[in-house]
Enzyme design. Sequence first.
Site, PDB file in Angstrom:
ATOM      1  N   GLN A  12       0.816  -1.204   0.000  1.00 37.58           N
ATOM      2  CA  GLN A  12       0.000   0.000   0.000  1.00 37.58           C
ATOM      3  C   GLN A  12       0.855   1.262   0.000  1.00 37.58           C
ATOM      4  O   GLN A  12       1.955   1.288   0.536  1.00 37.58           O
ATOM      5  CB  GLN A  12      -0.909   0.017   1.225  1.00 37.58           C
ATOM      6  N   SER A  93       3.908  -6.515   2.746  1.00 32.68           N
ATOM      7  CA  SER A  93       2.528  -6.494   3.237  1.00 32.68           C
ATOM      8  C   SER A  93       1.576  -7.028   2.162  1.00 32.68           C
ATOM      9  O   SER A  93       1.634  -8.191   1.804  1.00 32.68           O
ATOM     10  CB  SER A  93       2.154  -5.076   3.684  1.00 32.68           C
ATOM     11  N   LEU A  94       0.721  -6.173   1.591  1.00 31.33           N
ATOM     12  CA  LEU A  94      -0.155  -6.589   0.491  1.00 31.33           C
ATOM     13  C   LEU A  94       0.634  -7.273  -0.620  1.00 31.33           C
ATOM     14  O   LEU A  94       0.161  -8.232  -1.244  1.00 31.33           O
ATOM     15  CB  LEU A  94      -0.884  -5.370  -0.074  1.00 31.33           C
ATOM     16  N   ARG A 118      -9.513  -8.088   2.365  1.00 28.85           N
ATOM     17  CA  ARG A 118      -8.500  -7.670   3.335  1.00 28.85           C
ATOM     18  C   ARG A 118      -8.567  -6.169   3.577  1.00 28.85           C
ATOM     19  O   ARG A 118      -8.527  -5.696   4.716  1.00 28.85           O
ATOM     20  CB  ARG A 118      -7.116  -8.065   2.817  1.00 28.85           C
ATOM     21  N   HIS A 203      -1.169  -3.610  10.768  1.00 24.51           N
ATOM     22  CA  HIS A 203      -0.096  -4.402  11.375  1.00 24.51           C
ATOM     23  C   HIS A 203       0.068  -4.111  12.871  1.00 24.51           C
ATOM     24  O   HIS A 203       1.176  -3.962  13.378  1.00 24.51           O
ATOM     25  CB  HIS A 203       1.222  -4.183  10.623  1.00 24.51           C
ATOM     26  N   GLN A 252       0.134 -12.028   9.586  1.00 21.62           N
ATOM     27  CA  GLN A 252       0.678 -10.806   8.993  1.00 21.62           C
ATOM     28  C   GLN A 252      -0.198  -9.588   9.264  1.00 21.62           C
ATOM     29  O   GLN A 252       0.291  -8.461   9.379  1.00 21.62           O
ATOM     30  CB  GLN A 252       0.841 -11.015   7.479  1.00 21.62           C
TER      31      GLN A 252
END
Length: 313
Positions: A12, A93-94, A118, A203, A252
Amino acid sequence: MFERVGCVFPGQGSQYIGMGKSLAAQFKIANDSFEESNSYLGFDLKKIIFEGPEEKLKLTAIQQPAILTTSIAIWRVLQQERQFNPIFVAGHSLGEYSALIASEALTFGDGVKLSHLRGTAMQEAVPVGRGLMAAILGLEADCVGDICKQASAEDEIVVPANLNSSLQIVISGDSNAVQRALDLAKKVGAKRAIPLSVSAPFHSPLMKPAAERMKKAFNEIDFHSLKTPYISNVDANLHADSDGIKDRLIEQITAPVLWDSSMRTILGLNCHEILEIGPGNVLTNLFRRLEGAPEVKSLDTLESLLSFVNGKV
């Protein structure tokens, strides 16, 4: 040319209006990727990516499938024009979902739908305004960890969320606790300590409701054998089989992204070149600041991709 190449995929914040548009105009396989996403989601994601408005693209439920789709469109063109097998894939991440699609452990359709869910689940996990993320530059991870512990209270927590490099760390949590952490960071000599314009405290333990929603969704998803080993955000280890992928992706959501450790894992793989596949060049810049890193290229535009496959860079 493609000997011992690794691929990384952005997360992101790397999005921009028009990403992938020139690629889709020149390559049918790229345009088909955007059209596929539309069909999986039931709305015109392609139009939002190519035309905006920016406020809509910034929404995390839109932003996540948008970045993933653009990344995979680039990946598909790269494979079509000069097929090769990377020695590893990884994503921030993503971006880990994009990496798993490239490794063929996850289908594109499942990845698009999971990324949309998500984003929705992460946005809805906490009331608007409760959470905050911030970047702290110039302090070691242990120092930032201690600051987060000092700034946290029984009902307000802040934790390290993205360990992007040894001196670039993002923290996440309750707004008041994050602000206390920023004040402490400035007092002990942080070069910069600034709030980030994000829509939720990603997170962090505040994302537990999102993790529960994703856990239910993963029960309906089948992961396939990995064609390419991948590096997980939660442990920074190289994994060669699909066992544990679901558990790591669920973890995660509430755990920190160990990107600095992941980059150091990559340094040990004797990789000759790293390609950042997706919009922007955030990961490229992080690698270039890392001593001993191999050559890194960002393939985020039609021009950079064509130059690469034609051997001009």
